[in-house]
Design a protein around this motif. Sequence first.
Motif, PDB file in Angstrom:
ATOM      1  N   LEU B 299       0.867  -1.162   0.000  1.00  0.00           N
ATOM      2  CA  LEU B 299       0.000   0.000   0.000  1.00  0.00           C
ATOM      3  C   LEU B 299       0.909   1.219   0.000  1.00  0.00           C
ATOM      4  CD1 LEU B 299      -3.059   0.512   0.274  1.00  0.00           C
ATOM      5  CD2 LEU B 299      -2.676   0.772   2.728  1.00  0.00           C
ATOM      6  N   ASN B 300       0.705   2.098  -0.960  1.00  0.00           N
ATOM      7  CA  ASN B 300       1.624   3.223  -1.121  1.00  0.00           C
ATOM      8  C   ASN B 300       0.884   4.541  -1.012  1.00  0.00           C
ATOM      9  OD1 ASN B 300       4.319   1.885  -2.229  1.00  0.00           O
ATOM     10  ND2 ASN B 300       2.556   0.800  -3.065  1.00  0.00           N
ATOM     11  N   PHE B 301       1.589   5.516  -0.485  1.00  0.00           N
ATOM     12  CA  PHE B 301       0.971   6.805  -0.287  1.00  0.00           C
ATOM     13  C   PHE B 301       1.997   7.899  -0.568  1.00  0.00           C
ATOM     14  CE2 PHE B 301      -0.587  10.251   2.563  1.00  0.00           C
ATOM     15  CZ  PHE B 301      -1.804  10.436   1.952  1.00  0.00           C
ATOM     16  N   GLY B 302       1.525   9.014  -1.083  1.00  0.00           N
ATOM     17  CA  GLY B 302       2.428  10.138  -1.321  1.00  0.00           C
ATOM     18  C   GLY B 302       1.681  11.442  -1.332  1.00  0.00           C
ATOM     19  N   VAL B 303       2.265  12.460  -0.740  1.00  0.00           N
ATOM     20  CA  VAL B 303       1.739  13.828  -0.851  1.00  0.00           C
ATOM     21  C   VAL B 303       2.846  14.663  -1.450  1.00  0.00           C
ATOM     22  CG1 VAL B 303       0.815  15.823   0.371  1.00  0.00           C
ATOM     23  CG2 VAL B 303       0.311  13.532   1.203  1.00  0.00           C
ATOM     24  N   ASN B 304       2.583  15.214  -2.624  1.00  0.00           N
ATOM     25  CA  ASN B 304       3.611  15.954  -3.355  1.00  0.00           C
ATOM     26  C   ASN B 304       3.163  17.405  -3.563  1.00  0.00           C
ATOM     27  OD1 ASN B 304       5.180  13.538  -3.725  1.00  0.00           O
ATOM     28  ND2 ASN B 304       3.625  12.912  -5.201  1.00  0.00           N
ATOM     29  N   TYR B 305       3.981  18.300  -3.069  1.00  0.00           N
ATOM     30  CA  TYR B 305       3.635  19.725  -3.090  1.00  0.00           C
ATOM     31  C   TYR B 305       4.611  20.458  -3.997  1.00  0.00           C
ATOM     32  CZ  TYR B 305       3.694  24.573  -1.424  1.00  0.00           C
ATOM     33  OH  TYR B 305       3.691  25.937  -1.358  1.00  0.00           O
ATOM     34  N   GLN B 306       4.099  21.379  -4.798  1.00  0.00           N
ATOM     35  CA  GLN B 306       4.983  22.226  -5.601  1.00  0.00           C
ATOM     36  C   GLN B 306       4.416  23.636  -5.674  1.00  0.00           C
ATOM     37  OE1 GLN B 306       4.993  21.629  -9.976  1.00  0.00           O
ATOM     38  NE2 GLN B 306       3.936  19.714  -9.520  1.00  0.00           N
ATOM     39  N   ASN B 307       5.318  24.581  -5.651  1.00  0.00           N
ATOM     40  CA  ASN B 307       4.936  25.981  -5.675  1.00  0.00           C
ATOM     41  C   ASN B 307       5.917  26.738  -6.556  1.00  0.00           C
ATOM     42  OD1 ASN B 307       4.394  28.656  -5.186  1.00  0.00           O
ATOM     43  ND2 ASN B 307       4.244  28.440  -2.960  1.00  0.00           N
ATOM     44  N   THR B 308       5.391  27.284  -7.642  1.00  0.00           N
ATOM     45  CA  THR B 308       6.207  28.109  -8.528  1.00  0.00           C
ATOM     46  C   THR B 308       5.846  29.559  -8.249  1.00  0.00           C
ATOM     47  OG1 THR B 308       6.065  26.373 -10.166  1.00  0.00           O
ATOM     48  CG2 THR B 308       6.866  28.499 -10.918  1.00  0.00           C
ATOM     49  N   GLU B 309       6.809  30.317  -7.829  1.00  0.00           N
ATOM     50  CA  GLU B 309       6.551  31.703  -7.404  1.00  0.00           C
ATOM     51  C   GLU B 309       5.752  32.463  -8.457  1.00  0.00           C
ATOM     52  OE1 GLU B 309       9.435  34.600  -4.963  1.00  0.00           O
ATOM     53  OE2 GLU B 309       9.983  34.277  -7.051  1.00  0.00           O
ATOM     54  N   ASN B 310       4.697  33.083  -8.020  1.00  0.00           N
ATOM     55  CA  ASN B 310       3.812  33.886  -8.877  1.00  0.00           C
ATOM     56  C   ASN B 310       3.098  33.068  -9.944  1.00  0.00           C
ATOM     57  OD1 ASN B 310       4.781  36.132  -7.501  1.00  0.00           O
ATOM     58  ND2 ASN B 310       6.485  36.345  -8.960  1.00  0.00           N
ATOM     59  N   SER B 311       3.038  31.772  -9.779  1.00  0.00           N
ATOM     60  CA  SER B 311       2.401  30.991 -10.844  1.00  0.00           C
ATOM     61  C   SER B 311       1.566  29.839 -10.257  1.00  0.00           C
ATOM     62  CB  SER B 311       3.485  30.457 -11.795  1.00  0.00           C
ATOM     63  OG  SER B 311       2.886  29.726 -12.816  1.00  0.00           O
ATOM     64  N   VAL B 312       2.133  28.651 -10.198  1.00  0.00           N
ATOM     65  CA  VAL B 312       1.348  27.467  -9.842  1.00  0.00           C
ATOM     66  C   VAL B 312       1.625  27.013  -8.410  1.00  0.00           C
ATOM     67  CG1 VAL B 312       0.901  25.063 -10.439  1.00  0.00           C
ATOM     68  CG2 VAL B 312       1.477  26.712 -12.225  1.00  0.00           C
ATOM     69  N   GLU B 313       0.599  26.674  -7.686  1.00  0.00           N
ATOM     70  CA  GLU B 313       0.765  26.018  -6.395  1.00  0.00           C
ATOM     71  C   GLU B 313      -0.177  24.826  -6.384  1.00  0.00           C
ATOM     72  OE1 GLU B 313       0.078  28.360  -2.941  1.00  0.00           O
ATOM     73  OE2 GLU B 313       0.857  26.814  -1.589  1.00  0.00           O
ATOM     74  N   ASP B 314       0.358  23.679  -6.089  1.00  0.00           N
ATOM     75  CA  ASP B 314      -0.488  22.497  -6.178  1.00  0.00           C
ATOM     76  C   ASP B 314      -0.005  21.430  -5.198  1.00  0.00           C
ATOM     77  OD1 ASP B 314      -2.511  20.879  -7.042  1.00  0.00           O
ATOM     78  OD2 ASP B 314      -1.402  20.063  -8.739  1.00  0.00           O
ATOM     79  N   THR B 315      -0.951  20.706  -4.661  1.00  0.00           N
ATOM     80  CA  THR B 315      -0.641  19.552  -3.828  1.00  0.00           C
ATOM     81  C   THR B 315      -1.426  18.366  -4.366  1.00  0.00           C
ATOM     82  OG1 THR B 315      -0.405  20.972  -1.898  1.00  0.00           O
ATOM     83  CG2 THR B 315      -0.657  18.609  -1.488  1.00  0.00           C
ATOM     84  N   VAL B 316      -0.723  17.300  -4.619  1.00  0.00           N
ATOM     85  CA  VAL B 316      -1.389  16.085  -5.112  1.00  0.00           C
ATOM     86  C   VAL B 316      -1.156  14.969  -4.106  1.00  0.00           C
ATOM     87  CG1 VAL B 316      -1.446  14.336  -6.932  1.00  0.00           C
ATOM     88  CG2 VAL B 316      -1.124  16.741  -7.530  1.00  0.00           C
ATOM     89  N   ALA B 317      -2.230  14.343  -3.690  1.00  0.00           N
ATOM     90  CA  ALA B 317      -2.119  13.170  -2.814  1.00  0.00           C
ATOM     91  C   ALA B 317      -2.443  11.940  -3.646  1.00  0.00           C
ATOM     92  CB  ALA B 317      -3.082  13.297  -1.651  1.00  0.00           C
TER      93      ALA B 317
END
Lengths: 454, 325
Positions: B299-317
Amino acid sequence: MTKNIKQTAALLLSSIALFWASCSSTITSPQSYINGVIEPEHLSPVYECTDVMLQAIRNQSVTPPPATRAFAMAHLSGFLAVNGIDQKYDSKHEVRAAPDNTNEEVAYLVAFTDSLSDALNASFVFDQKRMLARYAETEAKANGIRYGKYVASVIISDRINDGAEPNQANFYLDHYGKRSDLLAWSPTGPFYGAKHGPRFGTFGRGLFPGWGAQKPWVMDDKTRFRANPFLDPESEEFANQYEEIKALGGSESSTRTADETTIAFFWEDGPRGVTPPGHWQIIAMKITQKMDLSLLEQARLFSLLSMAQADAAITTWDSKYYYDIVRPETVIRTRASEFGQTGDKAWKSLIPTPSFPAYTSGHSTFSGASARILANFLGTDQVSFSSQSPDLVNWPEQLTGVTRSYTSLWEAAEEAGMSRIYGGIHWQEDNTEGLRVGRELADFVFNHAFRANK
Amino acid sequence: MKTHHRLLLLVAFLKVSLLGSATAQDGFSFGYDTVSFFEKPTAFDVGIGTLNTNLLIDQSILYGDSTDDYSAATQFLGLFNFGTQLTNGWQFNAQYLANYSGFDDDDYRGNLAFSITDHWGVVAVGQVTGSVFEKTRRQRGAGNASLAFDQFAGGLKDEGIFYSVRFNSYEFAATVDREGGFELGANFERPIGASSYFGGLRLRKGETITGVGSRDTIGGAAVLAYTYASLTIDTQLGFESVGSVYSEEIEHLFSSLGLSYKTGPLTVSAEAGLAKLADQKRYSAAFGSRWDLARGLSLNFGVNYQNTENSVEDTVARGSLRYEF
């Protein structure tokens, strides 16, 4: 852009040069296995080459069966190169005599490292150059290099398609049948109870199922030393062994003493280490260094030791897959009631259960064979010595600062065998039969290989 | 995706999670026999060689913070390897990697490679240009962790040639793609005392595709890893110059730090990254876990966060059930 390319390339190349400069760990390096074991005045080509080999085994995380093959190829080549000059012993390998004026140390170094390269698919050209640089550029040196390469080529050719390569595949490959009764081995997981130990891949398949089908080194028949049949699972003896391993080998055991717990870790020698046969190579160096042996005799001893270890791997893996015997953890957790025993679903072995059948124990067979070869060579088993774990990295908290002492070689072999019971991964029968087979195999190797020429 | 389908998947996922926890507490009493039957028939002798098969099937459920939506995807990896020893002692391997991913509109890719191995090293041709990166990279995060912005912007074409050679603790590798892009790498790995150390260096000349055409890139990255028992800490520092026909070169810096630990059936990892592309700062973080339920089943799990200054912010679980052998 050009400036950036140059800067980046310079950074990379200077870093590589730094790596290159420290390519080998010599006796003065803390990474050398003979540092602190061999006194500098006793250093010899045999010891130095063995050290290079053991470091490579550790660095590539080579498992015991292929490690013994590498030991045998390298040490046999080295011995035959020196023997080709001295012509003192016979051999089943047809090697022509060395030319007059051949430097035997040079021949040994080259034969050893060339064969080791082939066995491990790695280059030892820098180690070879470092060691050869000590010898003046003479005709004897040139002859030694040529002859060493020739001898290595004979052994390398002899081992092509010896059955080792296809068995890198960790599957059954139908070399042996699979038993279907209660005793049938089931693959196990790499979970163990001790804290802060090595990290394993999640699930391994049966390791080297065809290794026992490989061409032997000295044995005339790979099944000559196949173990006797395993215990009857309904016997009182099996019941006793079940109780013993369940009580002694669990991670939460209250029966096992602190000293026995240390023994379980002390002889693990992996997964990042010299392997159990490599541990015995270090013991052999330690106890023979002051014997003033000639190069030929040193080379003969280590060749005998290595071939016995390699044949021990073959005969052990033959027994393992021929008998296909279940590991203790499987019976204790899931099959106890079928054996008429009381199980424990939460039981965990102290150390990791290896991913291959139990019977016989590789540690016991390797140790029995190694101790007996050394005793035969030395003419006595009564040798007192002490030993530290060559590789602290696997169990750093348990092994740092631990030194163990023995009054005989067989005492050390028995302790190595018992380490697998204390660790919870072998039946006592795996141990006692492994020790017996190892001892008899060593006698066979000692009595059949390299008889003195009349 | 329809709501009831999402719910069904979620219920199934939670059910397996709970089952996994229960069996783990019972001492892994199920699974070894029942799911290991695949292993034997997936390898067999073929004439003078051996054919091995490894398969991975992964069923994922994803939740995206930016889209506030769930989705499901299946991934399938099949590795087929034929190996044999030639009469001169060389080891020959032919490998085909089948990769189906439901993440990107049912994408299927097949990679083919041939290699020869001997003491002088490995020579491979085919889709092998990712091999230098694999030998010099930071350790992958556990489970479904995937750290963003932790790599060169410029890439290589898939097809090319590859060479590597080992000198004791050191391994050197090089690859060249069909358009002249290349990557050179070196790594060092060995225990020293009670700990183990890894160092990796790579230099890549590649190409990146942007909205205004392709740009040549050149860069270097260094990785260091320290392992003590089951704990690994590693870090990467990289620099890249991205060329342009229209403007000044762009500088790309990237760095990351990771930690992973394994205890019994559980592996966890945490990573963080900081990058700068031209004047734009990029932040990323990833947490991952893997829980081994049974033989080959996890069973696998991941929370991946990325933030590009002044552009995209996203979190994917992403949670997934994976079977592999």
